[in-house]
Motif scaffolding. Structure first.
Motif, short mmCIF file in Angstrom:
data_model
loop_
_atom_site.label_atom_id
_atom_site.label_comp_id
_atom_site.label_asym_id
_atom_site.label_seq_id
_atom_site.Cartn_x
_atom_site.Cartn_y
_atom_site.Cartn_z
N ASN B 8 0.82 -1.22 0.00
CA ASN B 8 0.00 0.00 0.00
C ASN B 8 0.85 1.26 0.00
N ILE B 9 1.94 1.21 0.80
CA ILE B 9 2.82 2.37 0.88
C ILE B 9 3.45 2.64 -0.49
N ALA B 10 4.02 1.58 -1.09
CA ALA B 10 4.67 1.75 -2.38
C ALA B 10 3.65 2.18 -3.44
N ALA B 11 2.46 1.60 -3.37
CA ALA B 11 1.43 1.93 -4.36
C ALA B 11 1.00 3.39 -4.22
N SER B 12 0.87 3.86 -2.98
CA SER B 12 0.44 5.25 -2.79
C SER B 12 1.48 6.20 -3.37
N ALA B 13 2.76 5.84 -3.19
CA ALA B 13 3.82 6.70 -3.72
C ALA B 13 3.84 6.66 -5.24
N MET B 14 3.63 5.46 -5.81
CA MET B 14 3.63 5.36 -7.27
C MET B 14 2.47 6.17 -7.85
N ASN B 15 1.35 6.10 -7.16
CA ASN B 15 0.18 6.86 -7.57
C ASN B 15 0.47 8.36 -7.57
N ALA B 16 1.04 8.82 -6.44
CA ALA B 16 1.33 10.24 -6.29
C ALA B 16 2.34 10.70 -7.34
N GLN B 17 3.36 9.86 -7.57
CA GLN B 17 4.38 10.26 -8.56
C GLN B 17 3.80 10.27 -9.96
N SER B 18 2.84 9.38 -10.23
CA SER B 18 2.28 9.40 -11.58
C SER B 18 1.36 10.61 -11.77
N VAL B 19 0.74 11.06 -10.69
CA VAL B 19 -0.03 12.32 -10.79
C VAL B 19 0.93 13.46 -11.12
N ARG B 20 2.09 13.43 -10.46
CA ARG B 20 3.09 14.47 -10.70
C ARG B 20 3.58 14.42 -12.14
N LEU B 21 3.78 13.18 -12.65
CA LEU B 21 4.20 13.03 -14.05
C LEU B 21 3.12 13.56 -14.99
N ASN B 22 1.86 13.32 -14.61
CA ASN B 22 0.74 13.80 -15.42
C ASN B 22 0.74 15.32 -15.51
N THR B 23 0.94 15.98 -14.36
CA THR B 23 0.93 17.45 -14.39
C THR B 23 2.11 17.96 -15.22
N THR B 24 3.25 17.25 -15.09
CA THR B 24 4.41 17.65 -15.88
C THR B 24 4.11 17.52 -17.37
N ALA B 25 3.49 16.41 -17.75
CA ALA B 25 3.15 16.20 -19.16
C ALA B 25 2.20 17.29 -19.63
N SER B 26 1.23 17.61 -18.78
CA SER B 26 0.26 18.66 -19.13
C SER B 26 0.96 20.01 -19.28
N ASN B 27 1.88 20.30 -18.38
CA ASN B 27 2.62 21.56 -18.46
C ASN B 27 3.47 21.64 -19.71
N MET B 28 4.17 20.53 -20.01
CA MET B 28 5.03 20.51 -21.20
C MET B 28 4.20 20.67 -22.46
N ALA B 29 3.06 19.99 -22.50
CA ALA B 29 2.20 20.05 -23.68
C ALA B 29 1.69 21.47 -23.90
N ASN B 30 1.47 22.16 -22.79
CA ASN B 30 0.90 23.50 -22.88
C ASN B 30 1.92 24.61 -22.73
N ALA B 31 3.19 24.27 -22.92
CA ALA B 31 4.24 25.28 -22.74
C ALA B 31 4.04 26.46 -23.69
N GLU B 32 3.43 26.18 -24.84
CA GLU B 32 3.24 27.25 -25.83
C GLU B 32 1.79 27.70 -25.92
N SER B 33 0.98 27.33 -24.94
CA SER B 33 -0.44 27.68 -25.01
C SER B 33 -0.66 29.11 -24.52
#
Lengths: 144, 136
Positions: B8-33
């Motif tokens: 559960n601990i490892a899963a919660s961290a993986m979840n949180a890090q993938s949310v962080r990756l998602n926001t990064t992807a969103s930011n990168m995609a919208n860098a020129e928006s």
């Protein structure tokens, strides 16, 4: 006659229990430490999280000396065989800070990874010891 | 407490890090928006992590995304009079995404994800060995 057999069974049970208790406690504590270390790794990027750990040797000593209360099976009949196991409740402490980070987090990934790997190995070692004891007992009770 | 808390601990961290990756992807995609979903220039999003106890003993602490905040940095201003969103002087306010910062965030998140994936695989190995205890 029946009483004698029963007391014999109980006697053997207690001996088995005693033989395994040390490794059982050690395994329990290893599992708990693994959890604490996993929490440190999980929170490597959490602001203001302070890395924690406990001293395994000390915790094992306390548990084996009966410094903590033991849980025992509730028996409702004098014919029930009693059993008890020490409760492992290690004192988790904060790690001293090695390198300050701006967000107040004190997790040092190298330290944690090393401790995690070491602890996993020790856990496996405990399992091996228990397996060894089991096979010794098997040999002793098999008719050869 | 159970030894399965490790997962559960490892899963919660993986979840949180993938949310962080998602926001990064969103930011990168919208860098020129020049326009975000709300019609204003896109604002870079950042996650805020928080430790959460997984059980009553509080020994094992997982992690969760407490909130997602928008960066308050000023947006990049470029001169582009042809743009439909240019102001009277011909300037367009772009997103405030800093690509360098996002790259660093992405690498950090992916490393942290890997670390926790490894924690999980170690936990799996240990549990497998534990359930086969005494069978050899």
């Amino acid at each position: 006659m029946f009483e004698e057999i029963l007391s014999g069974v109980e006697e053997m049970n207690v001996q088995l229990d005693n033989a395994l208790r040390f490794h059982q406690t050690a395994l329990n504590l290893r599992a708990q430490r693994q959890e604490v270390l996993a929490a440190n790794i999980a929170n490597a990027d959490t602001p203001n999280y302070k890395a924690r750990d406990f001293e395994f040797g000390k915790a094992l000593g306390t548990a084996m000396q009966g410094g903590v209360p033991a849980v025992s099976l509730a028996t409702t009949s004098p014919l029930h065989i009693s059993a008890s196991a020490p409760v492992t409740n290690p004192q988790v402490k904060y790690r001293s800070e090695e390198q300050a980070s701006v967000d107040g987090n004190t997790v040092n990934m190298d330290t944690e990874r090393a401790a995690f790997a070491e602890n996993a190995l020790q856990y496996e070692a405990s399992l091996t010891f228990i397996n060894g004891m089991f096979s010794t007992m098997q040999k002793a009770i098999s008719s050869q | 407490m159970s030894s399965f808390e490790l997962f559960n601990i490892a899963a919660s961290a993986m979840n949180a890090q993938s949310v962080r990756l998602n926001t990064t992807a969103s930011n990168m995609a919208n860098a020129e928006s020049a326009l975000g979903a709300d019609g204003k220039p896109y604002k870079a999003k950042q996650v805020v992590f928080q430790a959460v106890p997984m059980d009553a003993s509080g020994k094992g602490q997982g992690v969760r995304v407490q909130q997602i905040v928008e960066s308050a940095a000023p947006g990049r201003v470029v001169y582009d009079p042809k743009s439909p969103v240019a102001n009277a002087q011909g300037y367009v306010t772009m997103s405030n995404v800093d690509p360098v910062e996002e790259m660093v965030n992405m690498i950090s998140a992916s490393r942290a994800y890997q670390n926790n994936a490894e924690v999980m695989s170690t936990a799996k190995t240990l549990m497998q060995k534990t359930i086969s205890l005494g069978q050899s």
